[in-house]
Design an enzyme around this catalytic site. Structure first.
Site, mmCIF file in Angstrom:
data_model
loop_
_atom_site.group_PDB
_atom_site.id
_atom_site.type_symbol
_atom_site.label_atom_id
_atom_site.label_comp_id
_atom_site.label_asym_id
_atom_site.label_seq_id
_atom_site.Cartn_x
_atom_site.Cartn_y
_atom_site.Cartn_z
ATOM 1 N N GLY A 182 -8.337 -9.214 -3.294
ATOM 2 C CA GLY A 182 -8.204 -9.048 -1.850
ATOM 3 C C GLY A 182 -9.175 -7.983 -1.350
ATOM 4 O O GLY A 182 -9.895 -8.182 -0.360
ATOM 5 N N HIS A 183 -9.231 -6.849 -2.068
ATOM 6 C CA HIS A 183 -10.196 -5.806 -1.703
ATOM 7 C C HIS A 183 -11.628 -6.329 -1.855
ATOM 8 O O HIS A 183 -12.499 -6.050 -1.033
ATOM 9 C CB HIS A 183 -10.056 -4.596 -2.623
ATOM 10 C CG HIS A 183 -8.749 -3.887 -2.529
ATOM 11 N ND1 HIS A 183 -7.824 -3.910 -3.536
ATOM 12 C CD2 HIS A 183 -8.209 -3.126 -1.546
ATOM 13 C CE1 HIS A 183 -6.772 -3.193 -3.187
ATOM 14 N NE2 HIS A 183 -6.975 -2.708 -1.977
ATOM 15 N N MET A 236 -7.186 2.293 -1.162
ATOM 16 C CA MET A 236 -6.471 3.293 -1.954
ATOM 17 C C MET A 236 -6.641 2.981 -3.448
ATOM 18 O O MET A 236 -5.819 3.365 -4.274
ATOM 19 C CB MET A 236 -4.989 3.325 -1.568
ATOM 20 C CG MET A 236 -4.808 3.691 -0.093
ATOM 21 S SD MET A 236 -3.195 4.392 0.302
ATOM 22 C CE MET A 236 -2.123 3.049 -0.170
ATOM 23 N N GLY A 237 -7.718 2.259 -3.784
ATOM 24 C CA GLY A 237 -7.980 1.939 -5.180
ATOM 25 C C GLY A 237 -7.057 0.851 -5.694
ATOM 26 O O GLY A 237 -6.501 0.084 -4.907
ATOM 27 N N LEU A 267 -7.969 -1.781 -7.186
ATOM 28 C CA LEU A 267 -8.623 -2.883 -6.478
ATOM 29 C C LEU A 267 -8.297 -4.235 -7.095
ATOM 30 O O LEU A 267 -8.177 -4.367 -8.307
ATOM 31 C CB LEU A 267 -10.139 -2.661 -6.475
ATOM 32 C CG LEU A 267 -10.600 -1.355 -5.831
ATOM 33 C CD1 LEU A 267 -12.125 -1.281 -5.830
ATOM 34 C CD2 LEU A 267 -10.070 -1.200 -4.417
ATOM 35 N N SER A 273 -1.781 -4.324 -4.610
ATOM 36 C CA SER A 273 -1.874 -3.372 -5.731
ATOM 37 C C SER A 273 -0.522 -3.183 -6.383
ATOM 38 O O SER A 273 -0.438 -2.848 -7.563
ATOM 39 C CB SER A 273 -2.402 -2.037 -5.225
ATOM 40 O OG SER A 273 -3.683 -2.224 -4.652
ATOM 41 N N ARG A 274 0.546 -3.383 -5.618
ATOM 42 C CA ARG A 274 1.888 -3.174 -6.166
ATOM 43 C C ARG A 274 2.340 -4.322 -7.072
ATOM 44 O O ARG A 274 3.351 -4.196 -7.754
ATOM 45 C CB ARG A 274 2.896 -2.948 -5.043
ATOM 46 C CG ARG A 274 2.681 -1.611 -4.326
ATOM 47 C CD ARG A 274 3.711 -1.358 -3.250
ATOM 48 N NE ARG A 274 3.497 -0.071 -2.603
ATOM 49 C CZ ARG A 274 2.679 0.141 -1.580
ATOM 50 N NH1 ARG A 274 1.983 -0.861 -1.085
ATOM 51 N NH2 ARG A 274 2.555 1.334 -1.059
ATOM 52 N N GLN A 314 -0.623 -2.992 10.247
ATOM 53 C CA GLN A 314 -1.596 -1.910 10.102
ATOM 54 C C GLN A 314 -2.884 -2.241 10.857
ATOM 55 O O GLN A 314 -3.452 -1.384 11.548
ATOM 56 C CB GLN A 314 -1.895 -1.695 8.616
ATOM 57 C CG GLN A 314 -3.108 -0.825 8.352
ATOM 58 C CD GLN A 314 -3.303 -0.522 6.885
ATOM 59 O OE1 GLN A 314 -2.581 0.299 6.323
ATOM 60 N NE2 GLN A 314 -4.249 -1.175 6.235
ATOM 61 N N LYS A 364 -3.307 -9.000 5.219
ATOM 62 C CA LYS A 364 -2.030 -8.829 4.533
ATOM 63 C C LYS A 364 -1.216 -7.713 5.199
ATOM 64 O O LYS A 364 -0.012 -7.818 5.348
ATOM 65 C CB LYS A 364 -2.289 -8.500 3.069
ATOM 66 C CG LYS A 364 -1.049 -8.029 2.413
ATOM 67 C CD LYS A 364 -0.507 -8.771 1.313
ATOM 68 C CE LYS A 364 0.484 -7.949 0.525
ATOM 69 N NZ LYS A 364 0.267 -6.502 0.615
HETATM 70 O O1 PAF Z 1 -4.552 -0.552 3.472
HETATM 71 C C1 PAF Z 1 -4.745 0.463 2.782
HETATM 72 O O2 PAF Z 1 -5.090 0.398 1.586
HETATM 73 C C2 PAF Z 1 -4.542 1.834 3.391
HETATM 74 O O3 PAF Z 1 -3.486 1.825 4.281
HETATM 75 C C3 PAF Z 1 -5.816 2.395 4.045
HETATM 76 C C4 PAF Z 1 -6.263 1.534 5.213
HETATM 77 C C5 PAF Z 1 -6.930 2.483 3.015
HETATM 78 C C6 PAF Z 1 -5.553 3.803 4.593
HETATM 79 O O4 PAF Z 1 -5.183 4.679 3.587
#
Ligand code: PAF
Length: 287
Positions: free
Chosen positions: A36-37, A30-31, A33, A188-189, A155, A151
């Protein structure tokens, strides 16, 4: 890195690599970045020929309009980071491209996996939103492998569940948490953590460490382990929404930690809601 905004352009860009049987890796984001990303992109770069990063702030998975409005966005910065990390394609669709008018379908994983922890605190819409958008992204890109961060442990389990249930032809790779030097899990938060809240945010990692230390010291009772974690958090003046000792596959609460356990925590620090977790292995009993 090549930027594409439509599914048609994405498919056109992936046609040649697919015909050449080059493996395609997808890193959904979700940008906003952070390292971690970038660890996900690095893993994709190591293991796949073609690396696609998607950038889409998915409105359907936000249970709080304020959180969505405040979600950090900086596409130019993200594009530069993705390029530097060696990705081939950046797929950044508009909301209307992902959810065309009349959109009426939801992918929903039901049962304990989505009813507990984040599901209990954020409501069903959150994981429905994640499952729906990830299903769509997997269908748009049709990757061989998709990469997610540990993290968001719950999910990752939800995604593994519907991928298996729906026979989606993709391998799910879950990459370890990346932390700041002082232990704060990257998120990101974290950009919303100002002043004293940055220090207080260490409550989560400290609580997990304290719980883990109790297990290492021989404690097996999950309630005692969780209580040690909560106590450590209180030293930061942070009360967790939950600090749970659960089975790492099913997320059902454990009474005693014998083999592996997942300790998961969520807490509000000032205006910011944070989550973190650790996988632990109870040491073999002596004698
Ligand atoms: O983990 C995330 O950033 C989001 O939940 C994802 C997997 C990109 C889905 O929008």
């Amino acid at each position: 890195v090549r930027l594409v905004r439509t599914v048609a352009d994405l498919r056109a860009a992936l046609r040649a690599p697919r015909l050449q049987e080059r493996t395609i890796g997808l890193v959904p984001t979700m940008g906003a970045l952070h390292d971690g990303h970038l660890a996900l992109v690095a893993r994709a770069r190591e293991t796949c020929h073609e690396v696609v990063v998607s950038l889409f702030v998915n409105p359907r998975q936000f249970d709080d309009a304020g959180d969505l409005a405040a979600y950090p966005r900086d596409e130019r910065r993200d594009a530069a980071l993705v390029a530097e990390a060696g990705a081939d394609l950046l797929f950044a669709p508009a909301v209307g491209e992902v959810y065309p008018e009349g959109f009426a379908t939801t992918v929903s994983v039901r049962g304990p996996l989505t009813e507990t922890l984040e599901g209990a605190h954020r409501g069903r819409a959150h994981f429905d939103g994640v499952a729906t958008v990830v299903t769509k992204l997997l269908n748009m890109v049709q990757p061989d492998v998709a990469f997610f961060g540990q993290k968001d442990a719950q999910q990752a389990l939800v995604i593994r569940r519907f991928v298996r249930d729906l026979d989606l032809p993709v391998r799910i790779d879950v990459v370890p948490i990346v932390r700041e030097a002082d232990g704060l899990a990257l998120s990101s938060r974290n950009v919303h953590l100002h002043g004293a809240d940055r220090e207080r945010a260490l409550a989560l990692a400290s609580g997990l460490r304290a719980a883990q230390a109790r297990i290492a010291a021989g404690e097996r009772d999950a309630q005692a382990i969780a209580a040690a974690g909560r106590d450590a958090m209180r030293a930061f003046d942070v009360e967790p929404e939950y600090l749970a000792v659960v089975d790492p596959e099913t997320l059902t609460p454990l009474r005693a930690v014998e083999g592996t356990a997942l300790i998961a925590v969520a807490a509000r620090v000032g205006p910011t809601r944070l989550i973190d977790n650790v996988l632990v292995q109870a040491p073999e009993k002596a004698g």
